[in-house]
Scaffold this active site. Structure first.
Site, PDB file in Angstrom:
ATOM      1  N   HIS A 149     -14.894  42.904  -3.211  1.00 39.84           N
ATOM      2  CA  HIS A 149     -15.922  41.860  -3.242  1.00 39.84           C
ATOM      3  C   HIS A 149     -17.295  42.512  -3.127  1.00 39.84           C
ATOM      4  O   HIS A 149     -17.523  43.331  -2.249  1.00 39.84           O
ATOM      5  CB  HIS A 149     -15.713  40.856  -2.100  1.00 39.84           C
ATOM      6  CG  HIS A 149     -14.713  39.797  -2.442  1.00 39.84           C
ATOM      7  ND1 HIS A 149     -14.852  38.497  -2.070  1.00 39.84           N
ATOM      8  CD2 HIS A 149     -13.565  39.863  -3.153  1.00 39.84           C
ATOM      9  CE1 HIS A 149     -13.826  37.789  -2.526  1.00 39.84           C
ATOM     10  NE2 HIS A 149     -13.021  38.601  -3.178  1.00 39.84           N
TER      11      HIS A 149
ATOM     12  N   LYS B  89     -14.887  41.319  11.792  1.00 42.32           N
ATOM     13  CA  LYS B  89     -14.932  42.670  12.357  1.00 42.32           C
ATOM     14  C   LYS B  89     -13.679  43.083  13.136  1.00 42.32           C
ATOM     15  O   LYS B  89     -13.481  44.271  13.392  1.00 42.32           O
ATOM     16  CB  LYS B  89     -16.144  42.808  13.308  1.00 42.32           C
ATOM     17  CG  LYS B  89     -17.472  42.795  12.613  1.00 42.32           C
ATOM     18  CD  LYS B  89     -17.757  44.097  11.892  1.00 42.32           C
ATOM     19  CE  LYS B  89     -18.559  43.900  10.651  1.00 42.32           C
ATOM     20  NZ  LYS B  89     -17.923  44.242   9.412  1.00 42.32           N
TER      21      LYS B  89
ATOM     22  N   PRO C 294     -14.376  35.791  15.102  1.00 43.69           N
ATOM     23  CA  PRO C 294     -14.019  36.237  13.752  1.00 43.69           C
ATOM     24  C   PRO C 294     -15.127  36.098  12.712  1.00 43.69           C
ATOM     25  O   PRO C 294     -14.974  36.595  11.591  1.00 43.69           O
ATOM     26  CB  PRO C 294     -12.822  35.353  13.387  1.00 43.69           C
ATOM     27  CG  PRO C 294     -12.928  34.167  14.265  1.00 43.69           C
ATOM     28  CD  PRO C 294     -13.596  34.620  15.519  1.00 43.69           C
TER      29      PRO C 294
ATOM     30  N   TYR D 204     -22.029  43.820   7.724  1.00 44.15           N
ATOM     31  CA  TYR D 204     -20.837  43.120   7.230  1.00 44.15           C
ATOM     32  C   TYR D 204     -19.879  44.103   6.557  1.00 44.15           C
ATOM     33  O   TYR D 204     -18.669  44.049   6.760  1.00 44.15           O
ATOM     34  CB  TYR D 204     -21.240  42.005   6.266  1.00 44.15           C
ATOM     35  CG  TYR D 204     -20.087  41.109   5.879  1.00 44.15           C
ATOM     36  CD1 TYR D 204     -19.718  40.020   6.678  1.00 44.15           C
ATOM     37  CD2 TYR D 204     -19.340  41.353   4.727  1.00 44.15           C
ATOM     38  CE1 TYR D 204     -18.656  39.203   6.330  1.00 44.15           C
ATOM     39  CE2 TYR D 204     -18.274  40.542   4.368  1.00 44.15           C
ATOM     40  CZ  TYR D 204     -17.936  39.469   5.181  1.00 44.15           C
ATOM     41  OH  TYR D 204     -16.869  38.666   4.839  1.00 44.15           O
TER      42      TYR D 204
ATOM     43  N   TYR E 277     -19.554  31.269   3.925  1.00 48.67           N
ATOM     44  CA  TYR E 277     -19.715  30.949   5.350  1.00 48.67           C
ATOM     45  C   TYR E 277     -20.685  29.774   5.409  1.00 48.67           C
ATOM     46  O   TYR E 277     -21.840  29.912   4.994  1.00 48.67           O
ATOM     47  CB  TYR E 277     -20.292  32.140   6.113  1.00 48.67           C
ATOM     48  CG  TYR E 277     -19.341  33.323   6.215  1.00 48.67           C
ATOM     49  CD1 TYR E 277     -18.534  33.500   7.329  1.00 48.67           C
ATOM     50  CD2 TYR E 277     -19.253  34.276   5.202  1.00 48.67           C
ATOM     51  CE1 TYR E 277     -17.665  34.575   7.442  1.00 48.67           C
ATOM     52  CE2 TYR E 277     -18.385  35.359   5.302  1.00 48.67           C
ATOM     53  CZ  TYR E 277     -17.597  35.502   6.418  1.00 48.67           C
ATOM     54  OH  TYR E 277     -16.739  36.564   6.524  1.00 48.67           O
TER      55      TYR E 277
HETATM   56  P1  FAD Z   1      -2.815  42.941  17.737  1.00 48.05           P
HETATM   57  O1  FAD Z   1      -2.824  42.575  16.320  1.00 48.05           O
HETATM   58  O2  FAD Z   1      -2.955  41.887  18.772  1.00 48.05           O
HETATM   59  O3  FAD Z   1      -1.471  43.737  17.988  1.00 48.05           O
HETATM   60  C1  FAD Z   1      -1.005  44.049  19.289  1.00 48.05           C
HETATM   61  C2  FAD Z   1       0.496  44.173  19.255  1.00 48.05           C
HETATM   62  O4  FAD Z   1       0.957  44.514  20.563  1.00 48.05           O
HETATM   63  C3  FAD Z   1       1.175  42.864  18.879  1.00 48.05           C
HETATM   64  O5  FAD Z   1       2.093  43.081  17.834  1.00 48.05           O
HETATM   65  C4  FAD Z   1       1.858  42.419  20.172  1.00 48.05           C
HETATM   66  O6  FAD Z   1       3.069  41.725  19.932  1.00 48.05           O
HETATM   67  C5  FAD Z   1       2.079  43.733  20.874  1.00 48.05           C
HETATM   68  N1  FAD Z   1       2.169  43.615  22.340  1.00 48.05           N
HETATM   69  C6  FAD Z   1       1.440  42.821  23.152  1.00 48.05           C
HETATM   70  N2  FAD Z   1       1.784  43.004  24.430  1.00 48.05           N
HETATM   71  C7  FAD Z   1       2.755  43.944  24.427  1.00 48.05           C
HETATM   72  C8  FAD Z   1       3.509  44.556  25.447  1.00 48.05           C
HETATM   73  N3  FAD Z   1       3.337  44.239  26.728  1.00 48.05           N
HETATM   74  N4  FAD Z   1       4.428  45.485  25.104  1.00 48.05           N
HETATM   75  C9  FAD Z   1       4.610  45.834  23.804  1.00 48.05           C
HETATM   76  N5  FAD Z   1       3.929  45.267  22.793  1.00 48.05           N
HETATM   77  C10 FAD Z   1       2.999  44.356  23.101  1.00 48.05           C
HETATM   78  N6  FAD Z   1      -9.997  39.142  12.845  1.00 48.05           N
HETATM   79  C11 FAD Z   1     -10.732  38.978  11.779  1.00 48.05           C
HETATM   80  O7  FAD Z   1     -11.468  39.898  11.409  1.00 48.05           O
HETATM   81  N7  FAD Z   1     -10.662  37.778  11.070  1.00 48.05           N
HETATM   82  C12 FAD Z   1      -9.825  36.757  11.453  1.00 48.05           C
HETATM   83  O8  FAD Z   1      -9.771  35.725  10.816  1.00 48.05           O
HETATM   84  C13 FAD Z   1      -9.065  36.905  12.575  1.00 48.05           C
HETATM   85  N8  FAD Z   1      -8.254  35.920  13.007  1.00 48.05           N
HETATM   86  C14 FAD Z   1      -7.543  36.101  14.142  1.00 48.05           C
HETATM   87  C15 FAD Z   1      -6.720  35.082  14.612  1.00 48.05           C
HETATM   88  C16 FAD Z   1      -5.990  35.248  15.800  1.00 48.05           C
HETATM   89  C17 FAD Z   1      -5.104  34.130  16.305  1.00 48.05           C
HETATM   90  C18 FAD Z   1      -6.099  36.475  16.524  1.00 48.05           C
HETATM   91  C19 FAD Z   1      -5.329  36.668  17.810  1.00 48.05           C
HETATM   92  C20 FAD Z   1      -6.909  37.488  16.028  1.00 48.05           C
HETATM   93  C21 FAD Z   1      -7.633  37.302  14.850  1.00 48.05           C
HETATM   94  N9  FAD Z   1      -8.460  38.312  14.345  1.00 48.05           N
HETATM   95  C22 FAD Z   1      -9.179  38.140  13.247  1.00 48.05           C
HETATM   96  C23 FAD Z   1      -8.581  39.595  14.983  1.00 48.05           C
HETATM   97  C24 FAD Z   1      -7.673  40.643  14.352  1.00 48.05           C
HETATM   98  O9  FAD Z   1      -6.513  40.035  13.883  1.00 48.05           O
HETATM   99  C25 FAD Z   1      -7.404  41.661  15.417  1.00 48.05           C
HETATM  100  O10 FAD Z   1      -8.636  42.292  15.722  1.00 48.05           O
HETATM  101  C26 FAD Z   1      -6.350  42.694  15.047  1.00 48.05           C
HETATM  102  O11 FAD Z   1      -5.098  42.092  14.958  1.00 48.05           O
HETATM  103  C27 FAD Z   1      -6.322  43.783  16.105  1.00 48.05           C
HETATM  104  O12 FAD Z   1      -5.184  44.577  15.934  1.00 48.05           O
HETATM  105  P2  FAD Z   1      -4.477  45.228  17.178  1.00 48.05           P
HETATM  106  O13 FAD Z   1      -3.342  46.023  16.609  1.00 48.05           O
HETATM  107  O14 FAD Z   1      -5.469  45.939  18.027  1.00 48.05           O
HETATM  108  O15 FAD Z   1      -3.954  44.027  18.067  1.00 48.05           O
HETATM  109  C1  DHB Z   2     -11.278  35.732   6.956  1.00 48.27           C
HETATM  110  C2  DHB Z   2     -11.458  35.626   8.287  1.00 48.27           C
HETATM  111  C3  DHB Z   2     -12.689  35.887   8.831  1.00 48.27           C
HETATM  112  O1  DHB Z   2     -12.884  35.810  10.142  1.00 48.27           O
HETATM  113  C4  DHB Z   2     -13.753  36.248   8.042  1.00 48.27           C
HETATM  114  O2  DHB Z   2     -14.967  36.466   8.605  1.00 48.27           O
HETATM  115  C5  DHB Z   2     -13.569  36.364   6.702  1.00 48.27           C
HETATM  116  C6  DHB Z   2     -12.318  36.103   6.153  1.00 48.27           C
HETATM  117  C7  DHB Z   2      -9.960  35.432   6.362  1.00 48.27           C
HETATM  118  O3  DHB Z   2      -9.013  35.181   7.105  1.00 48.27           O
HETATM  119  O4  DHB Z   2      -9.849  35.449   5.135  1.00 48.27           O
END
Ligand code: FAD
Ligand code: DHB
Length: 389
Positions: free
Chosen positions: A72, A296, A292, A384, A200
């Site tokens: 994009h 980031k 979100p 961004y 947005y």
């Molecule tokens: P996570 O993805 O949370 O992964 C952590 C892993 O650790 C999980 O699989 C979990 O099951 C595991 N875990 C937890 N506790 C334990 C334990 N005690 N023992 C073993 N395993 C464990 N970011 C965006 O940029 N845009 C979005 O739209 C967006 N939407 C989101 C919606 C939701 C509901 C959430 C929660 C987050 C969202 N985010 C979004 C943020 C983005 O998804 C996260 O920043 C990203 O997933 C971070 O990755 P991570 O691996 O650090 O953590």
């Molecule tokens: C999406 C989520 C976001 O938080 C964002 O800033 C842009 C895109 C998405 O899920 O597509």
């Protein structure tokens, strides 16, 4: 069992770290609480910075993203009926890739399988031990038995609700938090995206976001009060509210259909410092959460992994511990920049219950600046698309 780096959590951070370390010949074991299917069923982020794209390619997990991801070159910010386009290439020479977190995670699992990496799913009661010694270890329960993994280091990649961060004593840990008084209701639908680029939307009824995964898969979000439940929102009610918040000409083009996923996420800004305590290193959501709005969260997780994997490579390659010693400070510098950007875009685009007319005027001026001033657009686009690693 014994390994070099024990990784708690098999989300994007844990898998990417494991992949980069395994590729360099460093042994890891990933301990994940959920099943692989469960991890792959979570619909989350959708926008990858170019640094994240480069890291996935470096990890050997970028082939499908190259084929199926959509580069994009800009996005829209709408203010009631006005559409402001930020051209990323013109503003800062960068682009982003639209490719879902679910797909990133799937590609990483497949790349890990190809390397024969060790993942243990379904672990319960994970406890980190002896973090301030040279012989830390992790214990957990699975299938009614207790298990123990000895290691040299532990990477806490277990998300916001994980155990790793809480294993750092309270008197060492400093937490910064801002909770926003609303959440995002997200819907995934097998319909063509309403525009080719993300929108947005700032609207008196509340924020909305029109995003996508591919030409026949759309992702839309609307701001909702924290008290709302998913069950309160029928598909029809969701589409009506989304249409009301998008500019009228965009709303007229919206193709609606049944939702295939619907969920509400609260919005929060959170940082826990430091990221290192003895043998433990925190990565991704385990250490920080951004609202979100700036897209980031996943990208910050990837940049933490970049710094930490480089530090492990230097340590295991040439016995150079300076990267590990500097990890917390280096990663936090970038984390705080993303905190500022995510907070400022969230503040500029949402309706806050406590906002006064003055605050509304501030939003209007910020959006006018983006519309009129190339410098403001350059600053937005740089943040961004991702500040350099
Ligand atoms: P996570 O993805 O949370 O992964 C952590 C892993 O650790 C999980 O699989 C979990 O099951 C595991 N875990 C937890 N506790 C334990 C334990 N005690 N023992 C073993 N395993 C464990 N970011 C965006 O940029 N845009 C979005 O739209 C967006 N939407 C989101 C919606 C939701 C509901 C959430 C929660 C987050 C969202 N985010 C979004 C943020 C983005 O998804 C996260 O920043 C990203 O997933 C971070 O990755 P991570 O691996 O650090 O953590
Ligand atoms: C999406 C989520 C976001 O938080 C964002 O800033 C842009 C895109 C998405 O899920 O597509």
């Amino acid at each position: 069992m014994r390994t070099q780096v024990a990784i708690i959590g098999g989300g994007p951070s844990g898998l990417l770290l494991s992949q980069l370390l395994n590729k360099a010949g460093i042994q890891t074991v990933v301990l994940e609480r959920q099943s692989r299917e469960h991890v792959l069923s979570r619909i989350r982020a959708g926008v990858l910075e170019s640094g994240t794209v480069a890291l996935l390619k470096q990890a050997g997990a970028g082939d499908r993203m190259d084929r199926e991801g959509q580069p994009h070159h800009g996005c829209y910010l709408s203010s009631d009926q006005q559409m402001i386009r930020v051209d990323f290439q013109e503003a800062c020479g960068q682009t982003v890739m639209v490719y879902g977190q679910t797909e990133v995670t799937r590609d990483l699992y497949e790349a890990q399988d190809a390397l024969g990496a060790t993942h243990i799913h379904g672990v319960e009661n994970v406890v980190l031990h002896d973090l301030k010694t040279d012989s830390p270890y992790v214990t957990w329960d699975k299938d009614g038995a207790s298990h123990r993994l000895e290691c040299e280091f532990i990477a806490g990649c277990d998300g916001f609700h994980g155990v790793s961060r809480r294993s750092i004593p309270d008197d060492v840990r400093r937490e910064y938090e801002k909770v926003y008084p609303f959440g995002w209701l997200g819907v995934l639908s097998e319909t063509p995206p309403v525009r080719e680029e993300l929108i947005y939307a700032n609207h008196p009824r509340g924020f909305a976001l029109a995003s996508m995964r591919n030409p026949m898969l759309s992702r839309y979000y609307i701001q909702v009060p924290l008290t709302d439940k998913v069950e309160d929102w029928s598909d029809d009610a969701f589409w009506a509210e989304l249409k009301a918040r998008l500019p009228a000409d965009v709303a007229a083009d919206l193709v609606t259909g049944p939702s295939i996923e619907k969920s509400i996420a609260p919005l929060r800004s959170f940082v826990s410092e430091p990221l290192r305590w003895g043998a433990l290193f925190l990565c991704g959501d385990a250490a920080h959460i951004v609202p979100p709005t700036g897209a980031k969260g996943l990208n910050l997780a990837a940049s933490d992994v970049h710094y930490l994997s480089q530090a492990f490579l230097a340590y295991y390659g040439t016995n150079d511990a300076s990267g590990l010693d500097g990890y917390s400070q280096q990663a936090l510098a970038r984390i705080w920049k993303a905190m500022r950007f995510s907070w400022s875009v969230t503040t500029m685009m949402h309706r806050f219950p406590e906002h006064s007319d003055y605050d509304q005027q501030m939003q209007r001026v910020e959006l006018d600046l983006l519309s009129a001033d190339p410098t403001a657009r350059a600053l937005f686009a740089q943040n961004y698309t991702g500040v350099p690693l």
